[in-house]
Design a protein around this motif. Structure first.
Motif, PDB file in Angstrom:
ATOM      1  N   VAL A   1       0.840  -1.205   0.000  1.00 13.81           N
ATOM      2  CA  VAL A   1       0.000   0.000   0.000  1.00 13.81           C
ATOM      3  C   VAL A   1       0.872   1.251   0.000  1.00 13.81           C
ATOM      4  O   VAL A   1       0.617   2.215  -0.725  1.00 13.81           O
ATOM      5  CB  VAL A   1      -0.940   0.006   1.230  1.00 13.81           C
ATOM      6  N   ALA A   2       1.937   1.223   0.825  1.00 16.65           N
ATOM      7  CA  ALA A   2       2.857   2.355   0.869  1.00 16.65           C
ATOM      8  C   ALA A   2       3.529   2.554  -0.487  1.00 16.65           C
ATOM      9  O   ALA A   2       3.698   3.688  -0.953  1.00 16.65           O
ATOM     10  CB  ALA A   2       3.914   2.139   1.952  1.00 16.65           C
TER      11      ALA A   2
ATOM     12  N   ALA B   1       1.145   4.204  -2.795  1.00 17.23           N
ATOM     13  CA  ALA B   1       0.975   5.612  -2.434  1.00 17.23           C
ATOM     14  C   ALA B   1       2.146   6.457  -2.926  1.00 17.23           C
ATOM     15  O   ALA B   1       1.964   7.538  -3.489  1.00 17.23           O
ATOM     16  CB  ALA B   1       0.821   5.745  -0.914  1.00 17.23           C
ATOM     17  N   VAL B   2       3.356   5.950  -2.726  1.00 15.30           N
ATOM     18  CA  VAL B   2       4.546   6.690  -3.184  1.00 15.30           C
ATOM     19  C   VAL B   2       4.536   6.795  -4.709  1.00 15.30           C
ATOM     20  O   VAL B   2       4.799   7.865  -5.272  1.00 15.30           O
ATOM     21  CB  VAL B   2       5.832   5.995  -2.691  1.00 15.30           C
ATOM     22  N   GLY B   3       4.229   5.695  -5.375  1.00 16.37           N
ATOM     23  CA  GLY B   3       4.160   5.718  -6.836  1.00 16.37           C
ATOM     24  C   GLY B   3       3.110   6.692  -7.351  1.00 16.37           C
ATOM     25  O   GLY B   3       3.344   7.419  -8.333  1.00 16.37           O
ATOM     26  N   TRP B   4       1.952   6.744  -6.678  1.00 17.21           N
ATOM     27  CA  TRP B   4       0.885   7.654  -7.104  1.00 17.21           C
ATOM     28  C   TRP B   4       1.278   9.116  -6.882  1.00 17.21           C
ATOM     29  O   TRP B   4       1.008   9.978  -7.726  1.00 17.21           O
ATOM     30  CB  TRP B   4      -0.399   7.341  -6.330  1.00 17.21           C
ATOM     31  N   LEU B   5       1.917   9.388  -5.751  1.00 19.39           N
ATOM     32  CA  LEU B   5       2.355  10.760  -5.473  1.00 19.39           C
ATOM     33  C   LEU B   5       3.330  11.247  -6.541  1.00 19.39           C
ATOM     34  O   LEU B   5       3.234  12.399  -7.009  1.00 19.39           O
ATOM     35  CB  LEU B   5       3.020  10.836  -4.095  1.00 19.39           C
ATOM     36  N   TYR B   6       4.260  10.403  -6.926  1.00 22.74           N
ATOM     37  CA  TYR B   6       5.217  10.804  -7.957  1.00 22.74           C
ATOM     38  C   TYR B   6       4.546  10.915  -9.322  1.00 22.74           C
ATOM     39  O   TYR B   6       4.887  11.792 -10.124  1.00 22.74           O
ATOM     40  CB  TYR B   6       6.391   9.829  -8.011  1.00 22.74           C
TER      41      TYR B   6
ATOM     42  N   VAL C   1      10.823   8.142   3.814  1.00 22.79           N
ATOM     43  CA  VAL C   1      10.371   7.832   5.172  1.00 22.79           C
ATOM     44  C   VAL C   1       9.270   6.773   5.126  1.00 22.79           C
ATOM     45  O   VAL C   1       9.264   5.829   5.931  1.00 22.79           O
ATOM     46  CB  VAL C   1       9.891   9.104   5.894  1.00 22.79           C
ATOM     47  N   LEU C   2       8.337   6.891   4.183  1.00 20.73           N
ATOM     48  CA  LEU C   2       7.295   5.877   4.031  1.00 20.73           C
ATOM     49  C   LEU C   2       7.905   4.519   3.683  1.00 20.73           C
ATOM     50  O   LEU C   2       7.488   3.480   4.209  1.00 20.73           O
ATOM     51  CB  LEU C   2       6.304   6.294   2.943  1.00 20.73           C
ATOM     52  N   SER C   3       8.885   4.524   2.787  1.00 20.41           N
ATOM     53  CA  SER C   3       9.536   3.271   2.399  1.00 20.41           C
ATOM     54  C   SER C   3      10.162   2.582   3.605  1.00 20.41           C
ATOM     55  O   SER C   3      10.037   1.362   3.782  1.00 20.41           O
ATOM     56  CB  SER C   3      10.602   3.548   1.331  1.00 20.41           C
ATOM     57  N   HIS C   4      10.824   3.347   4.461  1.00 20.52           N
ATOM     58  CA  HIS C   4      11.465   2.770   5.640  1.00 20.52           C
ATOM     59  C   HIS C   4      10.447   2.382   6.713  1.00 20.52           C
ATOM     60  O   HIS C   4      10.629   1.380   7.404  1.00 20.52           O
ATOM     61  CB  HIS C   4      12.478   3.750   6.220  1.00 20.52           C
ATOM     62  N   LEU C   5       9.416   3.170   6.856  1.00 20.00           N
ATOM     63  CA  LEU C   5       8.407   2.889   7.878  1.00 20.00           C
ATOM     64  C   LEU C   5       7.767   1.522   7.659  1.00 20.00           C
ATOM     65  O   LEU C   5       7.492   0.790   8.620  1.00 20.00           O
ATOM     66  CB  LEU C   5       7.336   3.986   7.869  1.00 20.00           C
ATOM     67  N   PHE C   6       7.548   1.161   6.408  1.00 19.99           N
ATOM     68  CA  PHE C   6       6.847  -0.088   6.121  1.00 19.99           C
ATOM     69  C   PHE C   6       7.763  -1.224   5.673  1.00 19.99           C
ATOM     70  O   PHE C   6       7.285  -2.321   5.406  1.00 19.99           O
ATOM     71  CB  PHE C   6       5.745   0.163   5.088  1.00 19.99           C
ATOM     72  N   GLY C   7       9.087  -0.967   5.577  1.00 19.13           N
ATOM     73  CA  GLY C   7      10.010  -2.082   5.438  1.00 19.13           C
ATOM     74  C   GLY C   7      10.702  -2.291   4.107  1.00 19.13           C
ATOM     75  O   GLY C   7      11.212  -3.389   3.865  1.00 19.13           O
ATOM     76  N   ALA C   8      10.764  -1.287   3.252  1.00 17.64           N
ATOM     77  CA  ALA C   8      11.532  -1.456   2.016  1.00 17.64           C
ATOM     78  C   ALA C   8      13.025  -1.460   2.338  1.00 17.64           C
ATOM     79  O   ALA C   8      13.460  -0.873   3.327  1.00 17.64           O
ATOM     80  CB  ALA C   8      11.207  -0.329   1.033  1.00 17.64           C
ATOM     81  N   SER C   9      13.800  -2.108   1.502  1.00 15.68           N
ATOM     82  CA  SER C   9      15.255  -2.136   1.679  1.00 15.68           C
ATOM     83  C   SER C   9      15.864  -1.060   0.786  1.00 15.68           C
ATOM     84  O   SER C   9      16.235  -1.299  -0.360  1.00 15.68           O
ATOM     85  CB  SER C   9      15.831  -3.508   1.309  1.00 15.68           C
ATOM     86  N   VAL C  10      15.935   0.147   1.316  1.00 11.75           N
ATOM     87  CA  VAL C  10      16.492   1.282   0.578  1.00 11.75           C
ATOM     88  C   VAL C  10      17.436   2.052   1.497  1.00 11.75           C
ATOM     89  O   VAL C  10      17.488   1.805   2.696  1.00 11.75           O
ATOM     90  CB  VAL C  10      15.378   2.225   0.054  1.00 11.75           C
TER      91      VAL C  10
ATOM     92  N   PRO D   1       5.775  -0.415  -7.498  1.00  6.07           N
ATOM     93  CA  PRO D   1       6.162  -0.601  -6.095  1.00  6.07           C
ATOM     94  C   PRO D   1       5.137  -1.404  -5.292  1.00  6.07           C
ATOM     95  O   PRO D   1       5.496  -2.008  -4.277  1.00  6.07           O
ATOM     96  CB  PRO D   1       6.306   0.828  -5.565  1.00  6.07           C
ATOM     97  N   LEU D   2       3.884  -1.417  -5.726  1.00  8.03           N
ATOM     98  CA  LEU D   2       2.902  -2.270  -5.044  1.00  8.03           C
ATOM     99  C   LEU D   2       3.319  -3.729  -5.166  1.00  8.03           C
ATOM    100  O   LEU D   2       3.337  -4.480  -4.178  1.00  8.03           O
ATOM    101  CB  LEU D   2       1.511  -2.057  -5.645  1.00  8.03           C
TER     102      LEU D   2
END
Length: 413
Positions: free
Chosen positions: A58-59, A62-67, A105-114, A258-259
Protein backbone atom coordinates in the motif's frame (compact mmCIF):
# COMPACT_ATOMS: atom_id res chain seq x y z
CA UNK A 1 48.53 47.10 -10.35
CA UNK A 2 47.79 43.91 -12.26
CA UNK A 3 48.71 41.79 -9.24
CA UNK A 4 46.45 43.87 -7.00
CA UNK A 5 43.54 43.42 -9.42
CA UNK A 6 44.12 39.66 -9.58
CA UNK A 7 44.27 39.44 -5.79
CA UNK A 8 41.03 41.44 -5.49
CA UNK A 9 39.29 39.13 -7.96
CA UNK A 10 40.50 36.09 -6.06
CA UNK A 11 39.27 37.47 -2.75
CA UNK A 12 35.88 38.27 -4.28
CA UNK A 13 35.70 34.71 -5.63
CA UNK A 14 36.58 33.32 -2.20
CA UNK A 15 33.99 35.42 -0.34
CA UNK A 16 31.29 34.78 -2.95
CA UNK A 17 31.60 31.02 -2.79
CA UNK A 18 32.08 30.83 0.95
CA UNK A 19 28.83 32.77 1.35
CA UNK A 20 26.91 30.68 -1.18
CA UNK A 21 28.35 27.44 0.20
CA UNK A 22 27.37 28.44 3.74
CA UNK A 23 23.78 29.07 2.64
CA UNK A 24 23.65 25.75 0.79
CA UNK A 25 25.15 23.99 3.82
CA UNK A 26 22.65 25.52 6.22
CA UNK A 27 19.75 24.38 4.02
CA UNK A 28 21.10 20.91 3.22
CA UNK A 29 22.43 20.23 6.72
CA UNK A 30 19.12 21.19 8.31
CA UNK A 31 17.15 19.13 5.80
CA UNK A 32 19.38 16.10 6.41
CA UNK A 33 19.02 16.49 10.17
CA UNK A 34 15.23 16.53 9.91
CA UNK A 35 15.37 13.57 7.55
CA UNK A 36 17.60 11.53 9.89
CA UNK A 37 15.28 12.20 12.83
CA UNK A 38 12.29 11.13 10.73
CA UNK A 39 14.18 8.06 9.55
CA UNK A 40 15.03 7.10 13.11
CA UNK A 41 11.36 7.41 14.09
CA UNK A 42 10.28 5.33 11.09
CA UNK A 43 12.79 2.59 11.88
CA UNK A 44 11.88 2.42 15.58
CA UNK A 45 8.17 2.34 14.74
CA UNK A 46 8.63 -0.48 12.21
CA UNK A 47 10.69 -2.55 14.64
CA UNK A 48 8.04 -2.09 17.33
CA UNK A 49 5.20 -3.09 14.99
CA UNK A 50 6.31 -5.96 12.78
CA UNK A 51 2.87 -6.16 11.13
CA UNK A 52 3.59 -2.90 9.27
CA UNK A 53 5.47 -4.92 6.65
CA UNK A 54 2.11 -6.09 5.27
CA UNK A 55 1.24 -2.49 4.43
CA UNK A 56 4.38 -2.11 2.31
CA UNK A 57 2.47 -2.75 -0.95
CA UNK A 58 0.00 0.00 0.00
CA UNK A 59 2.86 2.36 0.87
CA UNK A 60 4.52 1.53 -2.44
CA UNK A 61 1.34 2.33 -4.35
CA UNK A 62 0.97 5.61 -2.43
CA UNK A 63 4.55 6.69 -3.18
CA UNK A 64 4.16 5.72 -6.84
CA UNK A 65 0.89 7.65 -7.10
CA UNK A 66 2.35 10.76 -5.47
CA UNK A 67 5.22 10.80 -7.96
CA UNK A 68 2.88 10.12 -10.89
CA UNK A 69 0.55 12.93 -9.82
CA UNK A 70 2.98 15.53 -8.52
CA UNK A 71 6.54 14.39 -9.20
CA UNK A 72 6.89 13.58 -12.89
CA UNK A 73 9.32 16.50 -13.29
CA UNK A 74 11.59 15.21 -10.50
CA UNK A 75 11.27 11.46 -11.04
CA UNK A 76 14.87 11.35 -12.27
CA UNK A 77 16.15 12.00 -8.73
CA UNK A 78 19.93 12.16 -8.40
CA UNK A 79 20.29 11.47 -12.12
CA UNK A 80 18.31 14.63 -12.83
CA UNK A 81 20.77 16.64 -10.75
CA UNK A 82 23.73 15.14 -12.63
CA UNK A 83 22.06 15.83 -15.98
CA UNK A 84 21.44 19.45 -15.01
CA UNK A 85 25.10 19.89 -14.05
CA UNK A 86 26.22 18.56 -17.42
CA UNK A 87 23.55 20.34 -19.49
CA UNK A 88 21.78 23.12 -17.55
CA UNK A 89 18.21 23.55 -18.75
CA UNK A 90 15.79 24.48 -15.99
CA UNK A 91 15.88 24.93 -12.24
CA UNK A 92 15.13 21.79 -10.21
CA UNK A 93 11.58 22.13 -8.81
CA UNK A 94 11.61 22.60 -5.05
CA UNK A 95 9.01 19.83 -4.73
CA UNK A 96 11.82 17.30 -5.22
CA UNK A 97 12.84 17.78 -1.58
CA UNK A 98 9.52 17.05 0.19
CA UNK A 99 8.58 14.31 -2.26
CA UNK A 100 11.78 12.32 -1.83
CA UNK A 101 11.74 12.95 1.93
CA UNK A 102 8.19 11.68 2.32
CA UNK A 103 8.70 8.80 -0.11
CA UNK A 104 11.83 7.60 1.66
CA UNK A 105 10.37 7.83 5.17
CA UNK A 106 7.30 5.88 4.03
CA UNK A 107 9.54 3.27 2.40
CA UNK A 108 11.46 2.77 5.64
CA UNK A 109 8.41 2.89 7.88
CA UNK A 110 6.85 -0.09 6.12
CA UNK A 111 10.01 -2.08 5.44
CA UNK A 112 11.53 -1.46 2.02
CA UNK A 113 15.26 -2.14 1.68
CA UNK A 114 16.49 1.28 0.58
CA UNK A 115 19.15 3.74 1.69
CA UNK A 116 19.30 7.40 2.56
CA UNK A 117 22.03 9.12 0.53
CA UNK A 118 19.77 9.54 -2.50
CA UNK A 119 17.30 11.47 -0.38
CA UNK A 120 19.93 13.73 1.19
CA UNK A 121 21.61 14.39 -2.16
CA UNK A 122 18.32 15.22 -3.86
CA UNK A 123 17.24 17.53 -1.04
CA UNK A 124 20.63 19.25 -1.02
CA UNK A 125 20.63 19.71 -4.78
CA UNK A 126 17.03 20.92 -5.01
CA UNK A 127 17.46 23.41 -2.17
CA UNK A 128 20.78 24.65 -3.57
CA UNK A 129 19.27 25.22 -7.01
CA UNK A 130 16.70 27.62 -5.59
CA UNK A 131 19.59 30.04 -5.09
CA UNK A 132 20.10 30.12 -8.86
CA UNK A 133 17.09 32.35 -9.35
CA UNK A 134 17.59 34.29 -6.13
CA UNK A 135 21.17 35.30 -6.98
CA UNK A 136 20.74 35.21 -10.78
CA UNK A 137 23.55 32.73 -11.26
CA UNK A 138 24.79 31.91 -14.74
CA UNK A 139 25.07 28.33 -16.01
CA UNK A 140 28.65 27.87 -14.85
CA UNK A 141 27.85 29.07 -11.34
CA UNK A 142 24.69 26.98 -11.33
CA UNK A 143 26.69 23.84 -12.07
CA UNK A 144 28.94 24.58 -9.12
CA UNK A 145 26.14 25.31 -6.68
CA UNK A 146 24.39 22.07 -7.64
CA UNK A 147 27.62 20.18 -6.99
CA UNK A 148 27.92 21.94 -3.63
CA UNK A 149 24.37 20.84 -2.80
CA UNK A 150 25.23 17.22 -3.61
CA UNK A 151 28.36 17.40 -1.44
CA UNK A 152 26.47 19.02 1.44
CA UNK A 153 23.70 16.40 1.36
CA UNK A 154 26.11 13.46 1.24
CA UNK A 155 28.39 14.83 3.96
CA UNK A 156 25.62 15.70 6.39
CA UNK A 157 23.75 12.41 6.13
CA UNK A 158 26.86 10.27 6.76
CA UNK A 159 28.98 12.62 8.87
CA UNK A 160 31.86 12.42 6.36
CA UNK A 161 32.72 15.93 5.12
CA UNK A 162 35.84 15.04 3.12
CA UNK A 163 34.15 12.13 1.38
CA UNK A 164 31.11 14.33 0.76
CA UNK A 165 33.23 17.05 -0.85
CA UNK A 166 34.97 14.56 -3.16
CA UNK A 167 31.72 12.74 -3.95
CA UNK A 168 30.23 15.92 -5.41
CA UNK A 169 33.33 16.35 -7.59
CA UNK A 170 33.82 12.71 -8.58
CA UNK A 171 30.34 11.35 -9.22
CA UNK A 172 29.58 13.40 -12.33
CA UNK A 173 31.94 11.74 -14.79
CA UNK A 174 34.00 8.56 -14.66
CA UNK A 175 37.69 9.31 -14.35
CA UNK A 176 37.40 13.10 -14.11
CA UNK A 177 37.26 15.61 -11.24
CA UNK A 178 35.82 19.11 -11.43
CA UNK A 179 38.51 21.12 -9.66
CA UNK A 180 36.82 24.48 -10.25
CA UNK A 181 34.14 23.43 -7.75
CA UNK A 182 36.54 22.19 -5.09
CA UNK A 183 36.26 25.21 -2.77
CA UNK A 184 32.43 25.40 -2.81
CA UNK A 185 32.03 21.63 -2.44
CA UNK A 186 34.53 21.42 0.42
CA UNK A 187 33.06 24.41 2.25
CA UNK A 188 29.48 23.18 1.78
CA UNK A 189 30.35 19.66 2.95
CA UNK A 190 32.25 20.75 6.06
CA UNK A 191 29.67 23.34 7.11
CA UNK A 192 26.68 21.06 6.38
CA UNK A 193 28.20 18.36 8.57
CA UNK A 194 28.61 20.88 11.39
CA UNK A 195 25.04 22.13 10.91
CA UNK A 196 23.78 18.56 11.33
CA UNK A 197 25.80 18.17 14.52
CA UNK A 198 24.38 21.45 15.83
CA UNK A 199 20.90 20.00 15.30
CA UNK A 200 21.93 17.09 17.54
CA UNK A 201 22.43 14.45 14.85
CA UNK A 202 24.44 11.47 16.05
CA UNK A 203 26.12 9.30 13.45
CA UNK A 204 26.84 5.60 13.92
CA UNK A 205 30.30 4.91 15.31
CA UNK A 206 32.25 2.22 13.51
CA UNK A 207 35.47 0.69 14.80
CA UNK A 208 38.11 -1.65 13.43
CA UNK A 209 40.03 -3.02 16.44
CA UNK A 210 43.00 -4.44 14.51
CA UNK A 211 44.67 -3.16 11.35
CA UNK A 212 47.61 -5.43 10.52
CA UNK A 213 50.99 -4.21 9.32
CA UNK A 214 51.57 -4.02 5.59
CA UNK A 215 52.89 -7.19 4.01
CA UNK A 216 52.95 -8.81 0.61
CA UNK A 217 49.99 -11.02 1.52
CA UNK A 218 47.81 -8.33 3.12
CA UNK A 219 48.24 -6.16 0.02
CA UNK A 220 47.52 -9.15 -2.23
CA UNK A 221 44.41 -9.93 -0.19
CA UNK A 222 43.16 -6.37 -0.77
CA UNK A 223 43.60 -6.80 -4.52
CA UNK A 224 41.71 -10.12 -4.55
CA UNK A 225 38.94 -8.71 -2.37
CA UNK A 226 38.82 -5.55 -4.50
CA UNK A 227 38.11 -7.63 -7.60
CA UNK A 228 35.20 -9.37 -5.86
CA UNK A 229 33.88 -6.11 -4.43
CA UNK A 230 33.96 -4.46 -7.85
CA UNK A 231 32.18 -7.33 -9.57
CA UNK A 232 29.57 -7.31 -6.80
CA UNK A 233 28.96 -3.57 -7.29
CA UNK A 234 28.67 -4.12 -11.04
CA UNK A 235 26.12 -6.93 -10.62
CA UNK A 236 24.10 -4.84 -8.18
CA UNK A 237 23.93 -1.84 -10.51
CA UNK A 238 23.14 -3.86 -13.62
CA UNK A 239 20.47 -5.98 -11.95
CA UNK A 240 18.76 -3.00 -10.35
CA UNK A 241 18.65 -1.13 -13.67
CA UNK A 242 17.53 -4.27 -15.47
CA UNK A 243 14.63 -4.91 -13.10
CA UNK A 244 13.57 -1.26 -13.31
CA UNK A 245 13.54 -1.40 -17.12
CA UNK A 246 11.62 -4.70 -17.08
CA UNK A 247 8.98 -3.32 -14.72
CA UNK A 248 8.51 -0.24 -16.91
CA UNK A 249 8.10 -2.37 -20.02
CA UNK A 250 5.64 -4.79 -18.43
CA UNK A 251 3.62 -2.45 -16.18
CA UNK A 252 2.62 0.88 -17.69
CA UNK A 253 0.82 2.25 -14.60
CA UNK A 254 3.69 3.38 -12.37
CA UNK A 255 2.05 2.98 -8.90
CA UNK A 256 1.53 -0.74 -9.53
CA UNK A 257 5.29 -1.36 -9.74
CA UNK A 258 6.16 -0.60 -6.09
CA UNK A 259 2.90 -2.27 -5.04
CA UNK A 260 4.13 -5.51 -6.61
CA UNK A 261 7.63 -4.96 -5.23
CA UNK A 262 6.24 -4.32 -1.76
CA UNK A 263 4.22 -7.53 -1.91
CA UNK A 264 7.30 -9.53 -2.94
CA UNK A 265 9.36 -8.05 -0.08
CA UNK A 266 6.61 -8.62 2.49
CA UNK A 267 6.14 -12.25 1.42
CA UNK A 268 9.90 -12.83 1.46
CA UNK A 269 10.15 -11.48 5.02
CA UNK A 270 7.32 -13.81 6.07
CA UNK A 271 8.79 -16.86 4.30
CA UNK A 272 12.30 -16.29 5.65
CA UNK A 273 11.03 -15.42 9.10
CA UNK A 274 13.43 -12.48 9.45
CA UNK A 275 13.47 -8.74 8.87
CA UNK A 276 17.28 -8.76 8.70
CA UNK A 277 17.41 -7.58 5.09
CA UNK A 278 14.95 -4.68 5.15
CA UNK A 279 15.49 -1.08 6.19
CA UNK A 280 18.99 0.35 6.51
CA UNK A 281 20.44 -2.67 8.27
CA UNK A 282 22.93 -0.66 10.34
CA UNK A 283 22.93 -3.13 13.29
CA UNK A 284 24.09 -5.87 10.93
CA UNK A 285 26.80 -3.61 9.51
CA UNK A 286 28.04 -2.98 13.05
CA UNK A 287 27.95 -6.71 13.78
CA UNK A 288 29.97 -7.40 10.61
CA UNK A 289 32.80 -5.38 12.15
CA UNK A 290 32.73 -7.47 15.33
CA UNK A 291 32.02 -11.13 14.63
CA UNK A 292 31.58 -13.69 11.84
CA UNK A 293 28.16 -13.58 10.18
CA UNK A 294 26.32 -15.98 7.84
CA UNK A 295 28.13 -16.02 4.49
CA UNK A 296 24.90 -15.42 2.55
CA UNK A 297 23.94 -12.16 4.24
CA UNK A 298 25.25 -10.04 1.37
CA UNK A 299 23.13 -12.00 -1.13
CA UNK A 300 20.01 -11.51 1.00
CA UNK A 301 20.53 -7.76 1.19
CA UNK A 302 21.27 -7.56 -2.53
CA UNK A 303 18.05 -9.35 -3.41
CA UNK A 304 15.84 -7.27 -1.11
CA UNK A 305 17.41 -3.99 -2.23
CA UNK A 306 17.28 -4.79 -5.93
CA UNK A 307 13.57 -5.62 -5.64
CA UNK A 308 12.86 -2.48 -3.58
CA UNK A 309 14.73 -0.02 -5.78
CA UNK A 310 14.03 -1.77 -9.06
CA UNK A 311 10.29 -1.58 -8.49
CA UNK A 312 10.28 2.11 -7.60
CA UNK A 313 10.71 2.64 -3.86
CA UNK A 314 12.53 5.85 -2.91
CA UNK A 315 15.69 6.20 -0.86
CA UNK A 316 19.13 5.42 -2.14
CA UNK A 317 21.61 2.69 -2.89
CA UNK A 318 24.59 3.61 -0.76
CA UNK A 319 23.69 2.31 2.73
CA UNK A 320 22.49 -1.02 1.30
CA UNK A 321 25.82 -1.16 -0.57
CA UNK A 322 27.58 -0.60 2.76
CA UNK A 323 25.65 -3.58 4.16
CA UNK A 324 26.42 -5.74 1.12
CA UNK A 325 30.11 -4.83 1.19
CA UNK A 326 30.53 -5.23 4.94
CA UNK A 327 28.89 -8.65 5.04
CA UNK A 328 30.72 -9.84 1.92
CA UNK A 329 34.00 -8.67 3.46
CA UNK A 330 33.03 -10.44 6.67
CA UNK A 331 32.63 -13.69 4.72
CA UNK A 332 35.92 -13.21 2.85
CA UNK A 333 37.98 -12.57 5.98
CA UNK A 334 38.61 -16.22 6.92
CA UNK A 335 39.14 -17.21 3.26
CA UNK A 336 41.84 -14.58 2.79
CA UNK A 337 43.28 -15.05 6.28
CA UNK A 338 42.56 -11.45 7.25
CA UNK A 339 40.81 -9.99 10.31
CA UNK A 340 37.06 -10.10 9.77
CA UNK A 341 36.65 -6.51 10.90
CA UNK A 342 39.27 -5.25 8.47
CA UNK A 343 37.75 -6.85 5.38
CA UNK A 344 34.24 -5.88 6.51
CA UNK A 345 35.37 -2.25 6.73
CA UNK A 346 37.10 -2.44 3.35
CA UNK A 347 34.05 -4.07 1.77
CA UNK A 348 31.87 -1.36 3.33
CA UNK A 349 33.50 1.28 1.10
CA UNK A 350 34.85 -0.74 -1.84
CA UNK A 351 31.53 -2.14 -3.12
CA UNK A 352 30.23 1.43 -3.06
CA UNK A 353 33.39 2.60 -4.87
CA UNK A 354 32.77 0.11 -7.65
CA UNK A 355 29.03 0.66 -7.97
CA UNK A 356 29.27 4.47 -7.91
CA UNK A 357 32.65 4.83 -9.69
CA UNK A 358 33.94 7.01 -6.85
CA UNK A 359 37.18 5.42 -5.56
CA UNK A 360 38.68 8.61 -4.10
CA UNK A 361 35.58 9.62 -2.15
CA UNK A 362 35.22 6.03 -0.92
CA UNK A 363 38.82 5.92 0.29
CA UNK A 364 38.38 9.17 2.19
CA UNK A 365 35.16 7.82 3.68
CA UNK A 366 37.04 4.78 4.99
CA UNK A 367 39.59 7.02 6.66
CA UNK A 368 36.91 9.26 8.19
CA UNK A 369 34.87 6.33 9.50
CA UNK A 370 37.57 3.83 10.49
CA UNK A 371 40.71 5.90 10.99
CA UNK A 372 43.60 7.04 8.81
CA UNK A 373 45.51 3.78 9.37
CA UNK A 374 43.13 1.94 7.05
CA UNK A 375 43.82 4.32 4.18
CA UNK A 376 46.32 2.24 2.19
CA UNK A 377 44.18 -0.89 2.34
CA UNK A 378 41.03 1.02 1.45
CA UNK A 379 42.70 2.81 -1.45
CA UNK A 380 43.94 -0.43 -3.00
CA UNK A 381 40.59 -2.21 -2.69
CA UNK A 382 38.56 0.81 -3.86
CA UNK A 383 40.74 1.41 -6.93
CA UNK A 384 40.67 -2.28 -7.90
CA UNK A 385 36.89 -2.39 -7.33
CA UNK A 386 36.55 0.68 -9.53
CA UNK A 387 38.55 -1.01 -12.31
CA UNK A 388 36.50 -4.22 -12.17
CA UNK A 389 33.04 -2.66 -11.98
CA UNK A 390 32.72 -1.88 -15.68
CA UNK A 391 32.00 1.47 -17.28
CA UNK A 392 28.56 1.94 -15.76
CA UNK A 393 27.15 2.23 -12.26
CA UNK A 394 24.21 3.04 -10.05
CA UNK A 395 23.92 6.57 -11.51
CA UNK A 396 22.77 6.34 -15.12
CA UNK A 397 23.47 10.04 -15.80
CA UNK A 398 27.15 9.64 -14.91
CA UNK A 399 29.23 10.40 -17.97
CA UNK A 400 32.33 8.68 -19.28
CA UNK A 401 35.15 11.15 -18.69
CA UNK A 402 38.14 8.89 -19.31
CA UNK A 403 38.79 5.20 -19.73
CA UNK A 404 39.49 3.39 -16.48
CA UNK A 405 42.87 2.18 -17.70
CA UNK A 406 45.40 3.17 -20.32
CA UNK A 407 46.10 1.08 -23.39
CA UNK A 408 43.27 -1.39 -23.12
CA UNK A 409 39.54 -1.94 -22.99
CA UNK A 410 37.49 -1.46 -19.85
CA UNK A 411 35.10 -4.16 -18.75
CA UNK A 412 31.80 -3.69 -20.61
CA UNK A 413 28.91 -1.95 -18.76
Amino acid sequence: MHRLSALTDLLQHLLKWLLLAAIVAALAGSASAGFLYALDWATRTRLAHAWLIWLLPVAGFAVGWLYLRYGSSVEGGANLLIDEIHDPKKIIPLRMAPLVLGGTVLSHLFGASVGREGTAVQMGGALADQLTRMFRLNNDDRRIILMAGISAGFASVFGTPLAGALFGLEVLAIGRLRYEAMLPCLAAAVIADQVGLLWGVQHTHYAVPLIPALSAWTLSAMVIAGVLFGVTGKIFAQTTHGLSALMKRCISYAPLRPLIGGLVVALAVWLLGTDRYIGLGIPTIVDALKEPLPAWDFLGKMAFTIVSLGTGFKGGEVTPLFFIGATLGNALGPLLHQPVALLAAIGFVAVFAGAANTPIASTLMAMELFGAEIGVYAAIACVVAYLFSGHAGIYRAQRGGHAKRHGGKDLPP
